[in-house]
Motif scaffolding. Structure first.
Motif, PDB file in Angstrom:
ATOM      1  N   ALA A   1       0.901  -1.088   0.263  1.00 26.30           N
ATOM      2  CA  ALA A   1      -0.077   0.082  -0.048  1.00 26.30           C
ATOM      3  C   ALA A   1       0.830   1.274   0.132  1.00 26.30           C
ATOM      4  O   ALA A   1       0.756   2.291  -0.695  1.00 26.30           O
ATOM      5  N   GLU A   2       1.935   1.189   0.846  1.00 28.80           N
ATOM      6  CA  GLU A   2       2.955   2.251   0.910  1.00 28.80           C
ATOM      7  C   GLU A   2       3.587   2.450  -0.487  1.00 28.80           C
ATOM      8  O   GLU A   2       3.684   3.719  -0.941  1.00 28.80           O
ATOM      9  N   LEU A   3       3.793   1.330  -1.048  1.00 30.40           N
ATOM     10  CA  LEU A   3       4.418   1.637  -2.634  1.00 30.40           C
ATOM     11  C   LEU A   3       3.738   2.376  -3.483  1.00 30.40           C
ATOM     12  O   LEU A   3       4.047   2.946  -4.499  1.00 30.40           O
ATOM     13  N   LEU A   4       2.299   1.920  -3.440  1.00 29.01           N
ATOM     14  CA  LEU A   4       1.225   2.506  -4.425  1.00 29.01           C
ATOM     15  C   LEU A   4       0.473   3.672  -4.154  1.00 29.01           C
ATOM     16  O   LEU A   4      -0.297   4.224  -4.731  1.00 29.01           O
ATOM     17  N   LEU A   5       0.903   4.282  -2.922  1.00 31.16           N
ATOM     18  CA  LEU A   5       0.036   5.355  -2.282  1.00 31.16           C
ATOM     19  C   LEU A   5       0.058   6.425  -3.231  1.00 31.16           C
ATOM     20  O   LEU A   5      -0.767   7.134  -3.751  1.00 31.16           O
ATOM     21  N   VAL A   6       1.363   6.863  -3.675  1.00 26.79           N
ATOM     22  CA  VAL A   6       1.505   8.074  -4.813  1.00 26.79           C
ATOM     23  C   VAL A   6       0.789   7.841  -6.161  1.00 26.79           C
ATOM     24  O   VAL A   6       0.031   8.525  -6.441  1.00 26.79           O
ATOM     25  N   ASP A   7       0.553   6.692  -6.372  1.00 30.73           N
ATOM     26  CA  ASP A   7      -0.170   6.281  -7.776  1.00 30.73           C
ATOM     27  C   ASP A   7      -1.441   6.538  -7.347  1.00 30.73           C
ATOM     28  O   ASP A   7      -2.079   6.993  -8.263  1.00 30.73           O
ATOM     29  N   TYR A   8      -1.986   6.049  -6.176  1.00 34.72           N
ATOM     30  CA  TYR A   8      -3.370   6.164  -5.826  1.00 34.72           C
ATOM     31  C   TYR A   8      -3.896   7.566  -5.724  1.00 34.72           C
ATOM     32  O   TYR A   8      -4.914   7.881  -5.802  1.00 34.72           O
ATOM     33  N   GLN A   9      -2.929   8.293  -5.304  1.00 34.45           N
ATOM     34  CA  GLN A   9      -3.195   9.840  -5.015  1.00 34.45           C
ATOM     35  C   GLN A   9      -3.328  10.735  -6.395  1.00 34.45           C
ATOM     36  O   GLN A   9      -3.790  11.806  -6.215  1.00 34.45           O
ATOM     37  N   THR A  10      -2.577  10.325  -7.142  1.00 31.49           N
ATOM     38  CA  THR A  10      -2.227  11.097  -8.489  1.00 31.49           C
ATOM     39  C   THR A  10      -2.769  10.430  -9.710  1.00 31.49           C
ATOM     40  O   THR A  10      -2.852  11.473 -10.784  1.00 31.49           O
ATOM     41  N   ASP A  11      -2.786   9.182 -10.094  1.00 38.33           N
ATOM     42  CA  ASP A  11      -2.948   8.665 -11.205  1.00 38.33           C
ATOM     43  C   ASP A  11      -4.496   8.753 -11.611  1.00 38.33           C
ATOM     44  O   ASP A  11      -5.384   8.064 -10.675  1.00 38.33           O
ATOM     45  N   GLU A  12      -4.897   9.547 -12.643  1.00 35.39           N
ATOM     46  CA  GLU A  12      -6.475   9.767 -12.761  1.00 35.39           C
ATOM     47  C   GLU A  12      -7.160   8.455 -13.173  1.00 35.39           C
ATOM     48  O   GLU A  12      -8.331   8.536 -12.885  1.00 35.39           O
ATOM     49  N   GLU A  13      -6.461   7.247 -13.734  1.00 37.72           N
ATOM     50  CA  GLU A  13      -7.250   6.299 -14.103  1.00 37.72           C
ATOM     51  C   GLU A  13      -7.836   5.466 -12.656  1.00 37.72           C
ATOM     52  O   GLU A  13      -8.620   4.762 -12.741  1.00 37.72           O
ATOM     53  N   LEU A  14      -6.687   5.768 -11.745  1.00 39.97           N
ATOM     54  CA  LEU A  14      -7.229   4.957 -10.347  1.00 39.97           C
ATOM     55  C   LEU A  14      -8.096   5.919  -9.429  1.00 39.97           C
ATOM     56  O   LEU A  14      -8.752   5.444  -8.625  1.00 39.97           O
ATOM     57  N   THR A  15      -8.113   7.272  -9.762  1.00 41.79           N
ATOM     58  CA  THR A  15      -8.882   7.819  -8.897  1.00 41.79           C
ATOM     59  C   THR A  15     -10.209   8.501  -9.517  1.00 41.79           C
ATOM     60  O   THR A  15     -10.992   9.477  -8.944  1.00 41.79           O
ATOM     61  N   ALA A  16     -10.599   8.051 -10.837  1.00 40.91           N
ATOM     62  CA  ALA A  16     -11.550   8.465 -11.666  1.00 40.91           C
ATOM     63  C   ALA A  16     -12.762   8.344 -10.693  1.00 40.91           C
ATOM     64  O   ALA A  16     -13.928   9.206 -10.846  1.00 40.91           O
ATOM     65  N   PHE A  17     -13.114   7.150 -10.092  1.00 39.65           N
ATOM     66  CA  PHE A  17     -14.351   7.050  -9.367  1.00 39.65           C
ATOM     67  C   PHE A  17     -14.748   7.570  -8.023  1.00 39.65           C
ATOM     68  O   PHE A  17     -15.450   7.379  -7.312  1.00 39.65           O
ATOM     69  N   THR A  18     -13.322   8.235  -7.422  1.00 38.20           N
ATOM     70  CA  THR A  18     -13.497   8.714  -6.244  1.00 38.20           C
ATOM     71  C   THR A  18     -14.524  10.090  -6.272  1.00 38.20           C
ATOM     72  O   THR A  18     -14.952  10.273  -4.949  1.00 38.20           O
ATOM     73  N   SER A  19     -14.910  10.414  -7.144  1.00 39.44           N
ATOM     74  CA  SER A  19     -16.027  11.603  -7.274  1.00 39.44           C
ATOM     75  C   SER A  19     -17.334  10.981  -6.776  1.00 39.44           C
ATOM     76  O   SER A  19     -18.121  11.734  -6.472  1.00 39.44           O
ATOM     77  N   LEU A  20     -17.682   9.573  -6.871  1.00 38.31           N
ATOM     78  CA  LEU A  20     -18.688   9.234  -6.407  1.00 38.31           C
ATOM     79  C   LEU A  20     -18.521   8.663  -5.088  1.00 38.31           C
ATOM     80  O   LEU A  20     -19.750   8.273  -4.508  1.00 38.31           O
ATOM     81  N   ASP A  21     -17.488   8.961  -4.384  1.00 42.70           N
ATOM     82  CA  ASP A  21     -17.619   8.499  -2.835  1.00 42.70           C
ATOM     83  C   ASP A  21     -18.453   8.814  -1.914  1.00 42.70           C
ATOM     84  O   ASP A  21     -18.905   8.413  -1.233  1.00 42.70           O
ATOM     85  N   GLN A  22     -19.010  10.156  -2.023  1.00 41.12           N
ATOM     86  CA  GLN A  22     -19.922  10.957  -1.187  1.00 41.12           C
ATOM     87  C   GLN A  22     -21.533  10.685  -1.616  1.00 41.12           C
ATOM     88  O   GLN A  22     -22.184  10.776  -0.917  1.00 41.12           O
ATOM     89  N   GLU A  23     -21.622   9.692  -2.692  1.00 42.20           N
ATOM     90  CA  GLU A  23     -22.976   9.523  -3.198  1.00 42.20           C
ATOM     91  C   GLU A  23     -23.351   8.237  -2.150  1.00 42.20           C
ATOM     92  O   GLU A  23     -22.882   7.391  -1.896  1.00 42.20           O
ATOM     93  N   ASN A  24     -24.864   8.437  -1.952  1.00 40.77           N
ATOM     94  CA  ASN A  24     -25.550   7.405  -1.064  1.00 40.77           C
ATOM     95  C   ASN A  24     -25.822   6.259  -2.078  1.00 40.77           C
ATOM     96  O   ASN A  24     -26.980   6.573  -3.083  1.00 40.77           O
ATOM     97  N   PHE A  25     -25.089   5.137  -2.211  1.00 38.15           N
ATOM     98  CA  PHE A  25     -25.428   4.150  -3.207  1.00 38.15           C
ATOM     99  C   PHE A  25     -26.704   3.494  -2.920  1.00 38.15           C
ATOM    100  O   PHE A  25     -27.344   3.198  -4.101  1.00 38.15           O
ATOM    101  N   TYR A  26     -27.158   3.339  -1.987  1.00 46.55           N
ATOM    102  CA  TYR A  26     -28.591   2.721  -1.633  1.00 46.55           C
ATOM    103  C   TYR A  26     -29.909   3.769  -1.624  1.00 46.55           C
ATOM    104  O   TYR A  26     -30.871   3.575  -1.439  1.00 46.55           O
ATOM    105  N   GLU A  27     -29.639   5.025  -1.911  1.00 50.99           N
ATOM    106  CA  GLU A  27     -30.581   6.134  -1.980  1.00 50.99           C
ATOM    107  C   GLU A  27     -31.486   5.754  -3.221  1.00 50.99           C
ATOM    108  O   GLU A  27     -31.100   5.629  -4.206  1.00 50.99           O
ATOM    109  N   ALA A  28     -32.835   6.017  -2.756  1.00 52.15           N
ATOM    110  CA  ALA A  28     -33.771   5.805  -3.900  1.00 52.15           C
ATOM    111  C   ALA A  28     -33.950   7.035  -4.349  1.00 52.15           C
ATOM    112  O   ALA A  28     -33.699   8.009  -4.079  1.00 52.15           O
ATOM    113  N   ARG A  29     -34.151   6.851  -5.808  1.00 48.45           N
ATOM    114  CA  ARG A  29     -34.211   8.049  -6.686  1.00 48.45           C
ATOM    115  C   ARG A  29     -35.640   8.179  -7.270  1.00 48.45           C
ATOM    116  O   ARG A  29     -36.285   7.344  -7.586  1.00 48.45           O
TER     117      ARG A  29
END
Length: 74
Positions: A46-74
């Motif tokens: 995890a320490e070796l990959l930390l920089v990649d996970y913080q900066t690589d857009e392909e690895l962080t693309a879905f973090t924008s969805l982190d705050q969404e309520n997955f089970y929320e009814a629409r």
């Protein structure tokens, strides 16, 4: 825990009970050691990959969805 195991242990001699306890303790120590080693390897990876996970857009693309309520009814 199975009552069959307990009943079987009760029938053992004191020597056999002590031997069984020694084997169980040895097994527990070995299992704990394996888990500790695995945890250390995972932490190092995890320490070796930390920089990649913080900066690589392909690895962080879905973090924008982190705050969404997955089970929320629409």
């Amino acid at each position: 825990m199975s009552t069959q195991i307990i009943d079987t242990v009760k029938t053992l001699s004191l020597f056999d009970k002590v031997t069984l306890m020694e084997l169980l303790i040895k097994d527990i120590k070995e299992e704990t050691s394996k888990r500790t080693e695995q945890a250390i390897r995972m932490e190092q990876a995890a320490e070796l990959l930390l920089v990649d996970y913080q900066t690589d857009e392909e690895l962080t693309a879905f973090t924008s969805l982190d705050q969404e309520n997955f089970y929320e009814a629409r």
